[in-house]
Enzyme design. Structure first.
Site, PDB file in Angstrom:
ATOM      1  N   LYS A 148       0.850  -1.183   0.000  1.00 13.81           N
ATOM      2  CA  LYS A 148       0.000   0.000   0.000  1.00 13.81           C
ATOM      3  C   LYS A 148       0.898   1.249   0.000  1.00 13.81           C
ATOM      4  O   LYS A 148       1.430   1.653   1.029  1.00 13.81           O
ATOM      5  CB  LYS A 148      -0.918  -0.002   1.225  1.00 13.81           C
ATOM      6  CG  LYS A 148      -1.981   1.090   1.179  1.00 13.81           C
ATOM      7  CD  LYS A 148      -1.639   2.130   2.202  1.00 13.81           C
ATOM      8  CE  LYS A 148      -2.410   3.404   2.050  1.00 13.81           C
ATOM      9  NZ  LYS A 148      -1.940   4.303   0.998  1.00 13.81           N
TER      10      LYS A 148
ATOM     11  N   THR B 190       3.691   8.027  13.678  1.00 17.64           N
ATOM     12  CA  THR B 190       3.638   7.318  14.950  1.00 17.64           C
ATOM     13  C   THR B 190       2.207   6.960  15.314  1.00 17.64           C
ATOM     14  O   THR B 190       1.922   5.833  15.751  1.00 17.64           O
ATOM     15  CB  THR B 190       4.264   8.185  16.056  1.00 17.64           C
ATOM     16  OG1 THR B 190       5.599   8.523  15.674  1.00 17.64           O
ATOM     17  CG2 THR B 190       4.281   7.458  17.387  1.00 17.64           C
TER      18      THR B 190
ATOM     19  N   VAL C  29      -0.439   6.447  13.439  1.00 18.81           N
ATOM     20  CA  VAL C  29      -1.011   5.372  12.626  1.00 18.81           C
ATOM     21  C   VAL C  29      -0.428   4.023  13.039  1.00 18.81           C
ATOM     22  O   VAL C  29      -1.152   3.037  13.168  1.00 18.81           O
ATOM     23  CB  VAL C  29      -0.758   5.638  11.127  1.00 18.81           C
ATOM     24  CG1 VAL C  29      -1.162   4.425  10.287  1.00 18.81           C
ATOM     25  CG2 VAL C  29      -1.536   6.871  10.675  1.00 18.81           C
TER      26      VAL C  29
ATOM     27  N   GLU D  74       8.944   1.853  11.410  1.00 19.33           N
ATOM     28  CA  GLU D  74       9.766   3.043  11.627  1.00 19.33           C
ATOM     29  C   GLU D  74       8.833   4.228  11.492  1.00 19.33           C
ATOM     30  O   GLU D  74       8.126   4.378  10.487  1.00 19.33           O
ATOM     31  CB  GLU D  74      10.902   3.104  10.609  1.00 19.33           C
ATOM     32  CG  GLU D  74      11.973   4.128  10.966  1.00 19.33           C
ATOM     33  CD  GLU D  74      11.878   5.381  10.121  1.00 19.33           C
ATOM     34  OE1 GLU D  74      11.565   6.441  10.707  1.00 19.33           O
ATOM     35  OE2 GLU D  74      12.125   5.319   8.916  1.00 19.33           O
TER      36      GLU D  74
ATOM     37  N   CYS E 178      13.010  11.455   7.562  1.00 17.61           N
ATOM     38  CA  CYS E 178      12.778  10.996   8.933  1.00 17.61           C
ATOM     39  C   CYS E 178      13.928  11.398   9.844  1.00 17.61           C
ATOM     40  O   CYS E 178      13.744  11.582  11.044  1.00 17.61           O
ATOM     41  CB  CYS E 178      12.620   9.478   8.969  1.00 17.61           C
ATOM     42  SG  CYS E 178      11.459   8.797   7.787  1.00 17.61           S
TER      43      CYS E 178
ATOM     44  N   GLU F 177       7.293  17.109  16.426  1.00 12.72           N
ATOM     45  CA  GLU F 177       7.742  16.791  15.075  1.00 12.72           C
ATOM     46  C   GLU F 177       7.059  17.716  14.070  1.00 12.72           C
ATOM     47  O   GLU F 177       5.834  17.830  14.036  1.00 12.72           O
ATOM     48  CB  GLU F 177       7.420  15.334  14.732  1.00 12.72           C
ATOM     49  CG  GLU F 177       7.957  14.898  13.392  1.00 12.72           C
ATOM     50  CD  GLU F 177       7.589  13.467  13.047  1.00 12.72           C
ATOM     51  OE1 GLU F 177       8.422  12.785  12.426  1.00 12.72           O
ATOM     52  OE2 GLU F 177       6.471  13.034  13.390  1.00 12.72           O
TER      53      GLU F 177
END
Length: 543
Positions: free
Chosen positions: A212, A267, A269, A293, A327, A425
């Site tokens: 996906k 994070t 999800v 991750e 990231c 973030e």
């Protein structure tokens, strides 16, 4: 069958092409970019090797030219997800029994195709669809993905060679079986290489996957899927399923054959998926492997002995390359007050030279952020910084979404190390900086360690070895990838295995054998050459 023990070709990191003026790769990439920019393609689902068109479509646009449609893609619904699960389970019966060297040959061929004919195509797709410069596309969609294919096949062979000792009269073996079921690979927008790696790493070991892709990376990911098919990947081993994540994930998590999830994304999800798997754990045939991750609030901390120019360069490159959407991007910086005036001068001098614009103009260091949602979130932080007390926007702070989602590289100095930009973030070209009193080096290391729930990447700058040792101890659990006198970005497959712990994920280290271990279910086999003929043991004798 061959009477031999095959060895895959030894992996070497793919050389990064320069795209310098006059180079053949620059001319070819510009030509490919122009051609692909001039056409709008239709992207189907790929289920069991077949193209599937649902009629439920959406579009992907260029972030630096949001009025330009690159592709119209079909979206999977519940019925298509079920078809893909059936196709993957059917493929598993054959693929899981292929000789391992034949499976790995598929991905070796994919690496060579990507290094040659597909290189300008996938790089141009990444520039067009994800807003990367030529250099950022090259190190991602070409070099890193090639490295994933080549090094993971090497690691797979290494894993298969791991065998137990055998005592007298017996032969002990390990059968490194694939997982029983399918893997759900959920991939992000920011790295085409991650899109390619998450479904293929399990597939190399005989697993099957539902892929996906992120809605804002479907364009480049589709070309990667076509690459894999041309390389000889059998139908159904990887099924390509663009679509709305909520309904698709719900269908996947309800299936008893779910064997694993390979995830890179937010994070929130990942935590939701983990929670839902736990709630349904009694329905699965096996305990699903969860590998993820997620986010980061990556730091740079400098000691008073640090090199100011090297530190400034790390702030600019680490914070603003690919618009701060890595990231690993540097997001919070801690500089001693004695060093700050010099570092400020160097940093602002570099930032004044940064050009932001269309990535087809190779003079630009930065492009646009990925989409409207990201633009609104990032600019919200900037507006708050402009208005907050004790916060000074010392560079950038402007933005424009009239043509593309452009945000100027922004540097914010804060008086409070707990200000929200030091903690939350942002995932954009905004770096917050705190100048700490030189005497508070130890206290600052504690602040760095305790400020964020994340622990992905971090860097320390110092020319004092004792200070480096002190930082290493204090920040040992604050970053899964720790850099000394270097920016916290740019992990290379096979050299710096990537991943973080705490809120940043399961730290299963993409680009190493550690990740591949998660996609096997070992079986121990003991063969006895001369079985016992009586049940009695010597101790049972009377004499």
């Amino acid at each position: 069958m061959m009477n031999s023990v095959p060895r895959v070709p030894g992996p070497i990191n793919e050389p990064v092409l320069s795209y310098a003026p006059g180079s053949p790769e620059r001319a070819l990439l510009k030509e490919t970019y122009a051609r692909m920019h001039g056409e709008e393609i239709e992207i189907p689902l790929i289920i069991g090797g077949r193209e599937v068109r649902t009629g439920n479509t959406d579009v992907q646009v260029s972030p630096h030219e949001h009025g330009h449609v690159l592709a119209r893609y079909h979206k999977a619904g519940a019925a298509e997800v079920r078809q893909a699960i059936d196709a993957s389970l059917k493929a598993w019966k054959d693929w899981s029994n292929w000789p391992w060297e034949d499976r790995l040959a598929v991905f070796q061929r994919a690496a060579d195709l990507l290094a040659t004919r597909y290189r300008p195509i996938v790089n141009a797709a990444t520039m067009l669809g994800q807003g990367k410069t030529a250099h950022q596309a090259e190190i991602d969609s070409a070099c890193e993905l090639i490295d994933f294919f080549r090094f993971n096949t090497h690691f797979a062979q290494q894993l298969y060679s791991e065998q137990p000792f055998s005592g007298p009269g017996m032969w002990n073996r390990l059968d490194h079986r694939p997982l029983e079921g399918f893997v759900y690979a959920v991939t992000p927008f920011n790295f085409t290489a991650i899109g390619g790696n998450l479904p293929t790493a399990p597939a190399m070991l005989g697993n099957v996957a539902l892929w996906k892709p992120a809605a804002t990376a479907i364009y480049s990911n589709y070309y990667v899927m076509r690459l894999l098919m041309e390389a000889g990947l059998p139908p159904g081993v990887i099924n390509f399923l663009p679509g709305d994540p909520g309904p698709m994930t719900e269908e996947v998590l309800n299936d008893p054959n779910l064997a694993g999830i390979h995830f890179t994304g937010s994070t929130g999800v990942f935590q939701m998926i983990w929670r839902q798997v736990g709630e349904r754990i009694d329905r699965y045939k096996t305990y699903p492997r969860l590998v993820g991750e997620t986010g980061g609030k990556d730091f740079i901390v400098a000691h008073a002995s640090a090199d100011p120019l090297a530190l400034a360069t790390a702030i600019v490159r680490g914070g603003y390359e690919y618009q701060g959407q890595k990231c690993s991007a540097a997001s919070r910086v801690y500089v001693p007050q004695s060093l700050w005036p010099t570092v400020r001068e160097h940093t602002l001098g570099m930032m004044e030279k940064i050009r932001v614009g269309d990535v087809s103009d190779y003079r630009n260091f930065m492009g646009a952020v990925i989409d409207r949602k990201a633009f609104d979130k990032i600019t919200g932080y900037i507006r708050h910084a402009h208005e907050a007390d004790g916060v000074d926007v010392i560079a950038g702070g402007t933005y424009d979404d009239s043509t593309g989602y452009f945000i100027q590289p922004t540097l914010v100095q804060v008086q409070d190390s707990a200000y929200r930009l030091m903690c939350e973030e942002v995932f954009g070209p905004v770096v917050s900086l705190y100048a700490y009193p030189d005497a508070e080096w130890e206290q600052t290391l504690k602040i760095v360690d305790q400020t964020s729930p994340y622990a992905l990447t971090g860097a320390v700058f110092s020319n004092d070895r004792a200070a480096l040792l002190q930082a290493d101890r204090a920040l040992r659990n604050a970053a899964g990838n720790f850099y000394i006198n270097d920016k916290p970005t740019g992990a290379v497959v096979g050299q710096q295995p990537f991943g973080g712990a705490r809120g940043s994920g399961t730290n299963d280290k993409a680009g190493s054998i550690l990740n591949l271990v998660r996609w096997i279910s070992p079986r121990t086999i003991k063969e006895t050459f001369a079985p016992a003929q009586a049940f009695e043991y010597p101790f049972m004798s009377e004499k």
